[in-house]
Design an enzyme around this catalytic site. Structure first.
Site, PDB file in Angstrom:
ATOM      1  N   GLY A  66       0.868  -1.178   0.000  1.00  0.00           N
ATOM      2  CA  GLY A  66       0.000   0.000   0.000  1.00  0.00           C
ATOM      3  C   GLY A  66       0.900   1.221   0.000  1.00  0.00           C
ATOM      4  CG  ASP A  91      -0.074   2.025  -5.801  1.00  0.00           C
ATOM      5  OD1 ASP A  91      -1.184   1.674  -6.244  1.00  0.00           O
ATOM      6  OD2 ASP A  91       0.477   1.484  -4.816  1.00  0.00           O
ATOM      7  CE  LYS A 120      -2.056  -4.083  -6.782  1.00  0.00           C
ATOM      8  NZ  LYS A 120      -0.647  -4.526  -6.856  1.00  0.00           N
TER       9      LYS A 120
HETATM   10  C1  LIG Z   1      -3.612   3.581  -0.319  1.00  0.00           C
HETATM   11  S1  LIG Z   1      -2.542   3.016  -1.526  1.00  0.00           S
HETATM   12  C2  LIG Z   1      -3.244   1.483  -1.897  1.00  0.00           C
HETATM   13  C3  LIG Z   1      -2.821   0.955  -3.225  1.00  0.00           C
HETATM   14  O1  LIG Z   1      -1.645   0.145  -3.114  1.00  0.00           O
HETATM   15  C4  LIG Z   1      -1.965  -1.148  -3.583  1.00  0.00           C
HETATM   16  O2  LIG Z   1      -0.911  -1.765  -4.255  1.00  0.00           O
HETATM   17  P1  LIG Z   1      -0.062  -2.907  -3.492  1.00  0.00           P
HETATM   18  O3  LIG Z   1      -1.012  -3.723  -2.677  1.00  0.00           O
HETATM   19  O4  LIG Z   1       0.599  -3.678  -4.621  1.00  0.00           O
HETATM   20  O5  LIG Z   1       0.949  -2.151  -2.641  1.00  0.00           O
HETATM   21  C5  LIG Z   1      -3.116  -0.911  -4.542  1.00  0.00           C
HETATM   22  O6  LIG Z   1      -2.672  -0.342  -5.765  1.00  0.00           O
HETATM   23  C6  LIG Z   1      -3.905   0.058  -3.731  1.00  0.00           C
HETATM   24  O7  LIG Z   1      -4.892   0.789  -4.390  1.00  0.00           O
END
Ligand SMILES: CSC[C@H]1O[C@H](OP(=O)(O)O)[C@H](O)[C@@H]1O
Length: 367
Positions: A54, A244, A255
């Site tokens: 995240g 992100d 994502k």
């Molecule tokens: C609040 S940012 C959340 C964002 O990050 C996630 O990616 P990952 O789980 O690969 O770090 C996803 O894109 C979420 O929307």
């Protein structure tokens, strides 16, 4: 947020005053395991392996990673080495670079003897700031939910679709996309969340559903490809997702699969909002589709599934034939024209350079 009556953040300084605790998100939803990070390398591995994930949480973890590095060796070389190591863990979330830059800006001018204490102080500030920012995101997003709730029959829920996990597990607390949901729920506004499972790592099914369940928010887990059907049948009142990295022109990286949801929302006139803290804005780029680096992760995340058997054993199984090629793009970019609004700590903005620069003038001058 609360888990079984106990308040948790996703990452925290342990009572020993130097080691760092974090929820191991790879083990959820079936096991609640806390990891203890004691070195910068362990912080880096936690980011790379998605023990923590995240965008804002990746940034906070890197900040604590820099503090762990300074505790071990506060030399200029160690400061540079830790920054480079942590920056190389994942390429897409700009919060990682932002946090490392913040830490190096705070530490570089100091004598080595003062760096460890200052590093922990700045890391805690970054974590605490994230909580406040996300609370404010929730306050601004709450207004959007309230407007829709006013059009509903008494007891009829506002139906929100979200993708992946942009919940309190993706941040230090509150979440970004989930903060308006939690604040609406806590004020007694009926909400229901359509939770995209979000292949291949299923952050929606395993993290967002877990979070919402523990907070008592009604929700339904759906296969990723269901959202368009629900929107066609007026079963989604609005979509709120995280991000992100947001380019200066309002393009949104999130994502993989987010772009397809935005297309379906546009085709069905469903409001599509993106919730983000300002460290997620990258004012250095103004073409998200061409300039934001998209992480490609291991094929095993696509070919294998991990879950719990009926008798409680955690098992991993292969779901793809031997010999098949696999592509695992972690993110995609939604063009600003498909984004209804950006929910930030300073209000709900148009997805445009002018709106972003006007709301965050102190950041928009970044060269
Ligand atoms: C609040 S940012 C959340 C964002 O990050 C996630 O990616 P990952 O789980 O690969 O770090 C996803 O894109 C979420 O929307």
């Amino acid at each position: 947020m609360k888990v079984d009556g106990r308040h948790f953040r996703s990452i925290w300084l342990e009572p020993d005053g130097w080691s760092v605790g974090a929820i191991d998100q790879r083990r959820l939803p079936h096991e609640f395991v806390v990891a203890r990070l004691t070195t910068a390398d362990e912080a880096g591995e936690a980011i790379s392996s998605m023990l923590v994930r995240g965008a804002p949480l990746i940034g906070a973890t890197a900040a604590y990673g820099m503090a762990l590095a300074m505790r071990a060796d506060a030399s200029d070389a160690a400061l540079d080495r830790a920054g480079k190591m942590l920056a190389a863990t994942r390429p897409t979330a700009i919060n990682l670079k932002w946090a490392i830059d913040e830490m190096q800006r705070a530490l570089a001018p100091l004598a080595a003897s003062a760096r460890a204490e200052a590093a922990y102080a700045r890391a805690r500030e970054i974590a605490d700031e994230d909580v406040e920012i996300n609370r404010d995101i929730g306050r601004h997003g709450l207004g959007l939910i309230e407007k829709i709730a006013a059009t509903k029959q008494p007891g009829e829920p506002v139906n929100v679709l979200t993708h992946c996990n942009a919940g309190w597990l993706a941040t230090v607390d509150w979440g970004t996309a989930t903060s308006p949901i939690y604040q609406a729920h806590d004020r007694g506004i009926p909400v229901h969340v359509w939770v995209d499972e979000t292949r291949p790592r299923n952050q929606g099914a395993s993290l967002t559903a877990w979070e919402l369940g523990h907070h008592g928010v009604p929700h339904t887990v759906i296969p990723d490809n269901t959202g368009g059907h629900l929107m066609q049948h007026r079963m989604v009142d609005l979509a709120i997702v995280g991000t992100d990295r947001v380019a200066a022109n309002g393009d949104v990286c999130n994502k993989i699969g987010t772009y397809l949801k935005a297309l379906a929302a546009h085709d069905n006139s469903v409001p599509f909002y993106v919730a983000l803290p300002s460290p997620t804005i990258d004012f250095r780029i103004d073409d998200g589709i061409r300039q934001i680096p998209i992480e490609q992760r291991a094929a095993a995340e696509v070919t294998h599934l991990t879950g719990r058997t009926a008798d409680g054993r955690i098992e991993t199984v292969c779901v793809v034939p031997e010999g098949s090629s696999v592509a695992n793009f972690g993110f995609d970019v939604t063009p600003a024209r498909l984004v209804t609004g950006l929910i930030t700590e300073r209000g709900v903005l148009n997805a445009s350079r002018a709106a972003l620069a006007s709301a965050f003038p102190e950041r928009s001058g970044v060269g």
